[in-house]
Design a protein around this motif. Structure first.
Motif, PDB file in Angstrom:
ATOM      1  N   TYR B  17     -12.785  29.460 -17.004  1.00 16.26           N
ATOM      2  CA  TYR B  17     -13.776  28.495 -16.786  1.00 16.26           C
ATOM      3  C   TYR B  17     -14.531  29.019 -15.859  1.00 16.26           C
ATOM      4  CZ  TYR B  17     -10.834  25.808 -20.378  1.00 16.26           C
ATOM      5  OH  TYR B  17     -10.247  25.265 -21.380  1.00 16.26           O
ATOM      6  N   PRO B  18     -15.902  28.327 -16.220  1.00 13.54           N
ATOM      7  CA  PRO B  18     -17.241  28.105 -15.070  1.00 13.54           C
ATOM      8  C   PRO B  18     -16.316  27.063 -14.242  1.00 13.54           C
ATOM      9  CG  PRO B  18     -17.871  27.151 -16.729  1.00 13.54           C
ATOM     10  CD  PRO B  18     -16.711  27.936 -17.115  1.00 13.54           C
ATOM     11  N   SER B  19     -17.653  27.130 -12.736  1.00 14.70           N
ATOM     12  CA  SER B  19     -16.132  25.932 -11.375  1.00 14.70           C
ATOM     13  C   SER B  19     -17.869  24.891 -12.057  1.00 14.70           C
ATOM     14  CB  SER B  19     -17.211  26.495 -10.044  1.00 14.70           C
ATOM     15  OG  SER B  19     -16.587  25.119  -9.740  1.00 14.70           O
ATOM     16  N   PRO B  20     -16.652  23.600 -11.537  1.00 16.23           N
ATOM     17  CA  PRO B  20     -15.907  23.293 -11.879  1.00 16.23           C
ATOM     18  C   PRO B  20     -14.415  23.425 -11.910  1.00 16.23           C
ATOM     19  CG  PRO B  20     -16.738  20.852 -11.532  1.00 16.23           C
ATOM     20  CD  PRO B  20     -17.679  22.574 -11.845  1.00 16.23           C
ATOM     21  N   TYR B  21     -14.598  23.273 -13.945  1.00 20.11           N
ATOM     22  CA  TYR B  21     -13.568  23.251 -14.723  1.00 20.11           C
ATOM     23  C   TYR B  21     -12.744  23.943 -14.679  1.00 20.11           C
ATOM     24  CZ  TYR B  21     -18.362  21.779 -16.559  1.00 20.11           C
ATOM     25  OH  TYR B  21     -19.021  20.178 -16.177  1.00 20.11           O
ATOM     26  N   TYR B 129     -15.209  21.034 -26.138  1.00 21.55           N
ATOM     27  CA  TYR B 129     -14.731  20.585 -25.042  1.00 21.55           C
ATOM     28  C   TYR B 129     -14.725  19.077 -24.790  1.00 21.55           C
ATOM     29  CZ  TYR B 129     -13.091  24.902 -23.583  1.00 21.55           C
ATOM     30  OH  TYR B 129     -12.873  25.941 -23.862  1.00 21.55           O
ATOM     31  N   SER B 130     -13.676  18.419 -25.541  1.00 14.11           N
ATOM     32  CA  SER B 130     -14.222  16.932 -25.410  1.00 14.11           C
ATOM     33  C   SER B 130     -14.982  15.592 -23.982  1.00 14.11           C
ATOM     34  CB  SER B 130     -13.352  16.198 -25.961  1.00 14.11           C
ATOM     35  OG  SER B 130     -12.225  16.517 -26.499  1.00 14.11           O
ATOM     36  N   ASP B 131     -14.288  16.023 -22.692  1.00 12.45           N
ATOM     37  CA  ASP B 131     -14.581  15.711 -21.688  1.00 12.45           C
ATOM     38  C   ASP B 131     -15.580  16.014 -20.404  1.00 12.45           C
ATOM     39  OD1 ASP B 131     -12.589  14.043 -22.542  1.00 12.45           O
ATOM     40  OD2 ASP B 131     -10.670  14.782 -21.807  1.00 12.45           O
ATOM     41  N   ILE B 132     -16.047  17.286 -21.152  1.00 16.36           N
ATOM     42  CA  ILE B 132     -17.238  17.883 -19.904  1.00 16.36           C
ATOM     43  C   ILE B 132     -17.878  18.709 -21.037  1.00 16.36           C
ATOM     44  CG2 ILE B 132     -15.246  18.604 -17.956  1.00 16.36           C
ATOM     45  CD1 ILE B 132     -15.311  21.295 -19.307  1.00 16.36           C
ATOM     46  N   ASP B 133     -18.901  18.515 -20.248  1.00 16.43           N
ATOM     47  CA  ASP B 133     -20.459  19.044 -20.782  1.00 16.43           C
ATOM     48  C   ASP B 133     -20.119  20.885 -20.634  1.00 16.43           C
ATOM     49  OD1 ASP B 133     -23.219  19.710 -21.618  1.00 16.43           O
ATOM     50  OD2 ASP B 133     -24.433  19.894 -19.638  1.00 16.43           O
ATOM     51  N   MET B 134     -19.327  20.967 -21.825  1.00 14.20           N
ATOM     52  CA  MET B 134     -19.351  22.532 -22.405  1.00 14.20           C
ATOM     53  C   MET B 134     -18.563  22.606 -23.806  1.00 14.20           C
ATOM     54  SD  MET B 134     -16.566  25.409 -20.497  1.00 14.20           S
ATOM     55  CE  MET B 134     -15.140  24.931 -20.082  1.00 14.20           C
ATOM     56  N   VAL B 135     -19.114  23.814 -23.975  1.00 11.94           N
ATOM     57  CA  VAL B 135     -18.786  24.465 -25.388  1.00 11.94           C
ATOM     58  C   VAL B 135     -18.108  26.385 -24.818  1.00 11.94           C
ATOM     59  CG1 VAL B 135     -20.330  22.644 -26.965  1.00 11.94           C
ATOM     60  CG2 VAL B 135     -21.167  24.862 -26.724  1.00 11.94           C
ATOM     61  N   PHE B 136     -18.284  26.725 -26.256  1.00  9.43           N
ATOM     62  CA  PHE B 136     -17.290  27.672 -26.416  1.00  9.43           C
ATOM     63  C   PHE B 136     -17.346  28.627 -27.692  1.00  9.43           C
ATOM     64  CE2 PHE B 136     -13.716  28.408 -28.782  1.00  9.43           C
ATOM     65  CZ  PHE B 136     -13.622  26.705 -29.043  1.00  9.43           C
ATOM     66  N   ASP B 137     -18.054  29.553 -27.655  1.00 12.22           N
ATOM     67  CA  ASP B 137     -17.868  30.782 -28.447  1.00 12.22           C
ATOM     68  C   ASP B 137     -16.972  32.407 -28.094  1.00 12.22           C
ATOM     69  OD1 ASP B 137     -20.056  32.294 -27.250  1.00 12.22           O
ATOM     70  OD2 ASP B 137     -21.443  31.287 -28.655  1.00 12.22           O
ATOM     71  N   ALA B 138     -17.485  33.042 -29.353  1.00  8.03           N
ATOM     72  CA  ALA B 138     -16.604  34.402 -28.963  1.00  8.03           C
ATOM     73  C   ALA B 138     -17.332  34.874 -27.664  1.00  8.03           C
ATOM     74  CB  ALA B 138     -16.551  35.536 -30.015  1.00  8.03           C
ATOM     75  N   GLN B 139     -18.653  34.683 -27.450  1.00  3.27           N
ATOM     76  CA  GLN B 139     -19.243  34.777 -26.256  1.00  3.27           C
ATOM     77  C   GLN B 139     -18.496  34.562 -24.642  1.00  3.27           C
ATOM     78  OE1 GLN B 139     -21.146  35.093 -29.572  1.00  3.27           O
ATOM     79  NE2 GLN B 139     -20.266  37.028 -29.399  1.00  3.27           N
ATOM     80  N   GLY B 140     -18.692  33.312 -24.968  1.00  8.17           N
ATOM     81  CA  GLY B 140     -18.291  32.633 -23.660  1.00  8.17           C
ATOM     82  C   GLY B 140     -18.271  31.377 -23.476  1.00  8.17           C
ATOM     83  N   TYR B 141     -19.102  30.209 -22.473  1.00  8.43           N
ATOM     84  CA  TYR B 141     -19.194  29.168 -22.337  1.00  8.43           C
ATOM     85  C   TYR B 141     -20.967  28.975 -22.290  1.00  8.43           C
ATOM     86  CZ  TYR B 141     -14.111  29.451 -21.760  1.00  8.43           C
ATOM     87  OH  TYR B 141     -12.795  30.049 -21.430  1.00  8.43           O
ATOM     88  N   ALA B 142     -20.810  27.778 -22.861  1.00  3.81           N
ATOM     89  CA  ALA B 142     -22.485  26.707 -22.695  1.00  3.81           C
ATOM     90  C   ALA B 142     -22.212  25.412 -22.710  1.00  3.81           C
ATOM     91  CB  ALA B 142     -22.958  27.263 -23.594  1.00  3.81           C
ATOM     92  N   LYS B 144     -23.761  21.757 -23.774  1.00  7.99           N
ATOM     93  CA  LYS B 144     -24.151  21.255 -25.077  1.00  7.99           C
ATOM     94  C   LYS B 144     -25.252  21.299 -25.038  1.00  7.99           C
ATOM     95  CE  LYS B 144     -19.455  18.895 -25.216  1.00  7.99           C
ATOM     96  NZ  LYS B 144     -18.436  17.512 -24.466  1.00  7.99           N
ATOM     97  N   ASP B 145     -26.404  21.535 -24.388  1.00 11.13           N
ATOM     98  CA  ASP B 145     -27.992  22.062 -24.895  1.00 11.13           C
ATOM     99  C   ASP B 145     -28.104  22.675 -25.012  1.00 11.13           C
ATOM    100  OD1 ASP B 145     -27.998  23.221 -21.976  1.00 11.13           O
ATOM    101  OD2 ASP B 145     -29.161  21.772 -21.519  1.00 11.13           O
ATOM    102  N   GLY B 146     -27.248  24.084 -25.311  1.00 13.10           N
ATOM    103  CA  GLY B 146     -26.864  25.555 -25.694  1.00 13.10           C
ATOM    104  C   GLY B 146     -27.219  26.559 -24.439  1.00 13.10           C
ATOM    105  N   THR B 147     -27.279  26.440 -23.355  1.00 16.85           N
ATOM    106  CA  THR B 147     -27.939  27.173 -22.389  1.00 16.85           C
ATOM    107  C   THR B 147     -26.471  27.335 -21.522  1.00 16.85           C
ATOM    108  OG1 THR B 147     -27.850  25.005 -20.133  1.00 16.85           O
ATOM    109  CG2 THR B 147     -30.117  25.965 -21.066  1.00 16.85           C
ATOM    110  N   ARG B 148     -26.133  28.590 -21.375  1.00 18.62           N
ATOM    111  CA  ARG B 148     -25.691  29.588 -21.018  1.00 18.62           C
ATOM    112  C   ARG B 148     -24.977  29.326 -20.031  1.00 18.62           C
ATOM    113  NH1 ARG B 148     -23.480  30.572 -26.031  1.00 18.62           N
ATOM    114  NH2 ARG B 148     -21.652  32.325 -25.140  1.00 18.62           N
ATOM    115  N   TYR B 149     -23.309  29.279 -19.891  1.00 14.30           N
ATOM    116  CA  TYR B 149     -22.698  29.357 -18.744  1.00 14.30           C
ATOM    117  C   TYR B 149     -22.187  31.106 -17.745  1.00 14.30           C
ATOM    118  CZ  TYR B 149     -21.428  24.659 -18.070  1.00 14.30           C
ATOM    119  OH  TYR B 149     -21.582  22.663 -18.130  1.00 14.30           O
ATOM    120  N   ALA B 150     -22.217  31.426 -16.707  1.00 15.34           N
ATOM    121  CA  ALA B 150     -22.398  32.948 -16.396  1.00 15.34           C
ATOM    122  C   ALA B 150     -20.685  33.308 -16.504  1.00 15.34           C
ATOM    123  CB  ALA B 150     -22.360  32.997 -15.266  1.00 15.34           C
ATOM    124  N   ALA B 151     -19.513  32.026 -16.327  1.00 14.05           N
ATOM    125  CA  ALA B 151     -18.582  33.183 -16.336  1.00 14.05           C
ATOM    126  C   ALA B 151     -18.072  33.661 -17.734  1.00 14.05           C
ATOM    127  CB  ALA B 151     -17.685  32.058 -15.886  1.00 14.05           C
TER     128      ALA B 151
END
Lengths: 155, 155
Positions: B17-21, B129-142, B144-151
């Motif tokens: 999970y990326p910070s702060p999640y 994810y229901s409560d935060i601005d995050m989705v996941f796929d096999a590549q990692g986390y993004a 909800k607008d599609g921009t990726r998280y680094a982690a």
């Protein structure tokens, strides 16, 4: 509801094992959790073994992983390596394709309870029984010479 | 050995999970059971939540069934229907594709322990994810607008 109301799920001791192999699992009472909860990618059963009951005839699967999570009571795990006592909190893993026939035997005077989970393609599954003249595939049970038993495998 | 020596399996609290999640799962200590036991068709983790810890950010999977078997201690299941106390012997089922974000929160003063099992194709999985601005796929986390998280998502 994600938290299953176990008491509301039908419990059965039905088996597709042909006689006389059915007698050993007459005291195996189980609830199928997947159809009750909407799971489609794994199988899961909540199982209670009455004193004296086996979890199955000793067997292994070519096409399915199995995992057992012990919840209550005591049983003996019997596999090719010998006998191992198991109790609450123990986790047992049986990888697909590992030809190590296994089952649980409740030798205590009280019921024991566990959850058994399986994953893999049931349609492509097959396996063998270690102690009796029987093998299984998706269609049901056969002798080791290939002649079929009449009984159907339980759904 | 089919009976897993849980104490011998490495325990970690690592998260992708990326910070702060990530902070909410710092008290989630888990052992990956599949690599330790040879299972290839399901995932399984033996998880201990320290007081205050969450099992995950609240989420759901499109491509994986999840099953939780509670072993010890108490937690609160939080999902779209509200809050449900869970304890030893409870079984929780989360079918693939059911858009009901869920997680467990240990609000007690003692650790709680459960086994979490998953099945399905991890490579084709995704979810939200229901409560935060995050989705996941096999590549990692993004977001909800599609921009990726680094982690990277944890293996």
């Amino acid at each position: 509801m994600p938290k299953l109301d176990l008491a509301a799920i039908p419990q059965t001791n039905v088996t597709g094992y042909p006689s006389p192999y059915d007698a050993a699992v007459a005291g195996r009472w189980y609830r199928r959790l997947a159809p009750a909860s909407g799971l489609t990618l794994m199988g899961a059963s909540h199982v209670t073994l009455l004193p004296g009951a086996f979890s199955s005839q000793r067997h292994w699967h070519r096409g399915q992983d199995e995992l057992v999570v012990m919840l209550a009571g005591e049983a003996v795990l019997i596999d090719d390596t010998g006998e191992t006592p198991v109790g609450p909190g123990d986790v047992l893993a049986f990888p697909a394709g590992e030809a190590n026939g296994h089952h649980l035997h409740n030798r205590s005077g009280e019921p024991c309870t566990f959850v058994a989970i399986s994953a893999g393609t049931r349609e492509a599954d097959s396996g063998e029984y270690s102690d009796i003249d029987m093998v299984f595939d998706a269609q049901g049970y056969a002798r080791k010479d290939g002649t079929r038993y009449a009984a159907a495998r339980t759904p």
